[in-house]
Scaffold this motif. Structure first.
Motif: not given
Length: 181
Positions: A57, A154, A52-53, A163, A49-50, A55, A161
């Protein structure tokens, strides 16, 4: 009063027993039946899963290693009917850092009913390490229909980004069980 007689009771099935010496110095026992740390579950992501910078999640968990009460679905554990009580909840997120980053921040959160209740934070200098793990655990008093999810924030100095690890050896997992009271 001196102990004059002890009766021996054998345990043949591996069951935990509670033993007392009664007034006539005989051992009496009662099996502790129905003792189990359930509901219980352990899950991990099926695929990567990414991360996300900058953010927060929600982590997606697609594979159940076990789920004793079928209380886990859609990356959420929901306390089933009759399951209210104290729970131990734990999670780990392995993050592969973004390329060219010099600093990464990882916050992992235990959310209950869509509210962050507990968190752990790690900062890593990624010029020394590319992957890192952040873990969190705590106990909570949960009611029927309360639901628990894992979120992760993250941040990458590369503004890129990362992972999340996946699979049963990927370092990202979520689990919990009811504490016997």
């Amino acid at each position: 009063m001196p102990l004059t007689k002890i009766q021996s009771l054998g345990i043949t099935d591996g069951t935990i027993v509670n033993a007392d010496i009664n007034a006539s110095a005989a051992i009496t026992s009662t099996k502790l039946s129905g003792v189990a740390n359930t509901p219980a579950f352990f899950v991990y992501p099926t695929t990567g899963q990414t991360a996300t910078h900058n953010t927060t999640n929600k982590i997606t968990f697609g594979t159940e290693s076990y789920d004793t009460n079928s209380a886990f679905a859609s990356s959420t554990f929901t306390v089933p009917s009759g399951g209210a009580g104290k729970y131990y909840i734990y999670a780990s997120v392995y993050t592969e850092a973004a390329a060219n980053a010099t600093l990464e921040t990882s916050n992992i959160f235990i959310y209950i009913n869509n509210v962050a209740k507990f968190r752990n934070t790690n900062d890593f200098r990624t010029n020394q390490i590319r992957g890192f793990t952040t873990t969190v655990s705590s106990s909570f008093n949960l009611a029927v229909a309360d639901y628990v999810e894992i979120y992760h924030y993250y941040y990458s100095s590369a503004l890129a980004n990362g992972t999340y690890g996946s699979g049963d050896t990927g370092g990202t997992y979520f689990g919990g069980f009811k504490i016997i009271e």
